[in-house]
Design a protein around this motif. Structure first.
Motif, PDB file in Angstrom:
ATOM      1  N   ILE A 125       0.877  -1.176   0.000  1.00  0.00           N
ATOM      2  CA  ILE A 125       0.000   0.000   0.000  1.00  0.00           C
ATOM      3  C   ILE A 125       0.910   1.220   0.000  1.00  0.00           C
ATOM      4  O   ILE A 125       1.782   1.343   0.859  1.00  0.00           O
ATOM      5  N   LEU A 126       0.725   2.111  -0.976  1.00  0.00           N
ATOM      6  CA  LEU A 126       1.572   3.290  -1.116  1.00  0.00           C
ATOM      7  C   LEU A 126       0.851   4.299  -1.989  1.00  0.00           C
ATOM      8  O   LEU A 126       0.131   3.927  -2.913  1.00  0.00           O
ATOM      9  N   ASP A 127       1.038   5.580  -1.686  1.00  0.00           N
ATOM     10  CA  ASP A 127       0.512   6.620  -2.574  1.00  0.00           C
ATOM     11  C   ASP A 127       1.406   6.666  -3.814  1.00  0.00           C
ATOM     12  O   ASP A 127       2.450   7.309  -3.820  1.00  0.00           O
ATOM     13  N   SER A 128       0.987   5.950  -4.850  1.00  0.00           N
ATOM     14  CA  SER A 128       1.771   5.875  -6.085  1.00  0.00           C
ATOM     15  C   SER A 128       1.224   6.798  -7.168  1.00  0.00           C
ATOM     16  O   SER A 128       1.540   6.634  -8.347  1.00  0.00           O
ATOM     17  N   TYR A 129       0.390   7.765  -6.758  1.00  0.00           N
ATOM     18  CA  TYR A 129      -0.130   8.723  -7.730  1.00  0.00           C
ATOM     19  C   TYR A 129       0.927   9.804  -7.966  1.00  0.00           C
ATOM     20  O   TYR A 129       1.246  10.583  -7.063  1.00  0.00           O
ATOM     21  N   ASP A 130       1.484   9.834  -9.176  1.00  0.00           N
ATOM     22  CA  ASP A 130       2.517  10.822  -9.528  1.00  0.00           C
ATOM     23  C   ASP A 130       3.624  10.822  -8.471  1.00  0.00           C
ATOM     24  O   ASP A 130       4.067  11.877  -8.006  1.00  0.00           O
ATOM     25  N   ASN A 131       4.054   9.616  -8.093  1.00  0.00           N
ATOM     26  CA  ASN A 131       5.060   9.462  -7.040  1.00  0.00           C
ATOM     27  C   ASN A 131       5.958   8.290  -7.404  1.00  0.00           C
ATOM     28  O   ASN A 131       5.643   7.134  -7.139  1.00  0.00           O
ATOM     29  N   LYS A 132       7.092   8.581  -8.018  1.00  0.00           N
ATOM     30  CA  LYS A 132       7.965   7.528  -8.512  1.00  0.00           C
ATOM     31  C   LYS A 132       8.751   6.896  -7.372  1.00  0.00           C
ATOM     32  O   LYS A 132       9.287   7.569  -6.501  1.00  0.00           O
ATOM     33  N   THR A 133       8.806   5.573  -7.400  1.00  0.00           N
ATOM     34  CA  THR A 133       9.611   4.796  -6.460  1.00  0.00           C
ATOM     35  C   THR A 133      10.051   3.535  -7.185  1.00  0.00           C
ATOM     36  O   THR A 133       9.753   3.359  -8.379  1.00  0.00           O
ATOM     37  N   TYR A 134      10.763   2.647  -6.517  1.00  0.00           N
ATOM     38  CA  TYR A 134      11.154   1.415  -7.198  1.00  0.00           C
ATOM     39  C   TYR A 134       9.901   0.610  -7.529  1.00  0.00           C
ATOM     40  O   TYR A 134       8.941   0.551  -6.765  1.00  0.00           O
ATOM     41  N   ALA A 135       9.918  -0.006  -8.737  1.00  0.00           N
ATOM     42  CA  ALA A 135       8.702  -0.580  -9.306  1.00  0.00           C
ATOM     43  C   ALA A 135       8.099  -1.673  -8.443  1.00  0.00           C
ATOM     44  O   ALA A 135       6.874  -1.790  -8.332  1.00  0.00           O
ATOM     45  N   ASP A 136       8.962  -2.504  -7.801  1.00  0.00           N
ATOM     46  CA  ASP A 136       8.430  -3.587  -6.977  1.00  0.00           C
ATOM     47  C   ASP A 136       8.148  -3.145  -5.543  1.00  0.00           C
ATOM     48  O   ASP A 136       8.032  -3.963  -4.635  1.00  0.00           O
ATOM     49  N   GLY A 137       8.004  -1.821  -5.371  1.00  0.00           N
ATOM     50  CA  GLY A 137       7.618  -1.281  -4.078  1.00  0.00           C
ATOM     51  C   GLY A 137       6.445  -0.326  -4.169  1.00  0.00           C
ATOM     52  O   GLY A 137       6.072   0.292  -3.176  1.00  0.00           O
TER      53      GLY A 137
END
Length: 268
Positions: A125-137
């Motif tokens: 669970i992560l705010d991945s809206y317009d928020n780049k991080t490592y893909a498998d996270g």
């Protein structure tokens, strides 16, 4: 036309003469009728066989639930993980969550939590809206194992829905792995994990590994220091269809007779 030829026509889905249309293939299993489940009024509502873990009233179904405040029908991530008091095997998990509308931080520091199947296998669970991080996270990743098929995040402050379909790993009597765990995830109506075979647990600090903890385990929600909100959490266990094995056969509806495939082949 021989009976075996008629059989091949039926099995192959090829248009057959009228005489062959009376021939029905009966598979090698006489199935029991599946259990009747009354669906919820909407797809987000729990069906009749679901265990409701959070209905907006309190967190009494969870260990450490008193540390997660509940306001206006919503649970807020508080101090420490919460773990369901009840354990589950193969199951369907429905939950809704929202990242804070007041956006702070980036990458893994933004709207971070997680839902753990059997307490050890994490769907991120992560705010991945317009928020780049490592893909498998990112959101709906199987943490440190695979990214989702798509990023289906809604904007911060809006509600996301996870529908998770979980198959437990299977071990033999010596606790050796016989079959891995599988997971399918639908995020806001979008398929994002398609029966992914897990390589083991989903730890941050060691490679995946399987440990036999028994046939069932709890659902856990992570406290990662972010005020993630939750609502409408329910779980329903499921089992494979059951039935009685038999020889595959063909039924002739014109005279009511049946013959096994072996008998038909012998006649040829």
């Amino acid at each position: 036309m021989t009976r075996l030829a008629a059989l091949l026509l039926v099995l192959g889905g090829i248009a057959a003469p009228a005489s062959a249309q009376n021939i029905e293939f009966l598979p090698g299993m006489e199935w029991d009728q599946p259990p009747v489940v009354t669906p919820g009024e909407t797809d987000r509502d729990p069906p009749s066989d679901a265990v409701v873990l959070f209905d907006g009233k309190d967190m009494s179904a969870w260990e450490n639930g008193e540390q997660w405040p509940v306001r206006d029908g919503i649970a807020f991530a508080g101090k420490g993980y919460v773990t369901s008091k009840q354990k589950f095997g193969d199951c369907q998990v429905h939950l809704e969550w929202s990242a804070p509308s007041n956006v702070k931080g980036d990458g893994q520091g933004r709207g971070n939590s997680g839902v753990f199947l059997m307490g050890i296998y994490e769907v991120q669970i992560l705010d991945s809206y317009d928020n780049k991080t490592y893909a498998d996270g990112q959101a709906t990743a199987i943490y440190k194992q695979t990214p989702p098929l798509a990023n289906a995040m809604r904007k911060p402050g809006e509600w996301n829905t996870y529908d998770i379909y979980w198959t437990c790993p299977k071990f033999n009597s010596s606790s050796q792995l016989e079959e891995p765990a599988y997971v399918t995830v639908v995020h806001n109506g979008v398929l994002v994990q398609n029966r992914f075979a897990l390589r083991g647990d989903t730890a941050w600090n060691h490679p995946p590994r399987y440990v036999d903890i028994g046939p069932k385990g709890p659902i856990a929600l992570q406290d990662h220091g972010n005020p993630v909100r939750f609502r409408n959490i329910w779980v329903r266990e499921f089992e494979p269809p059951t039935g009685q094995r038999r020889e595959p056969m063909m039924m002739n509806h014109s005279d009511g007779t049946t013959k096994t495939l072996a008998e038909i082949a012998a006649e040829e």
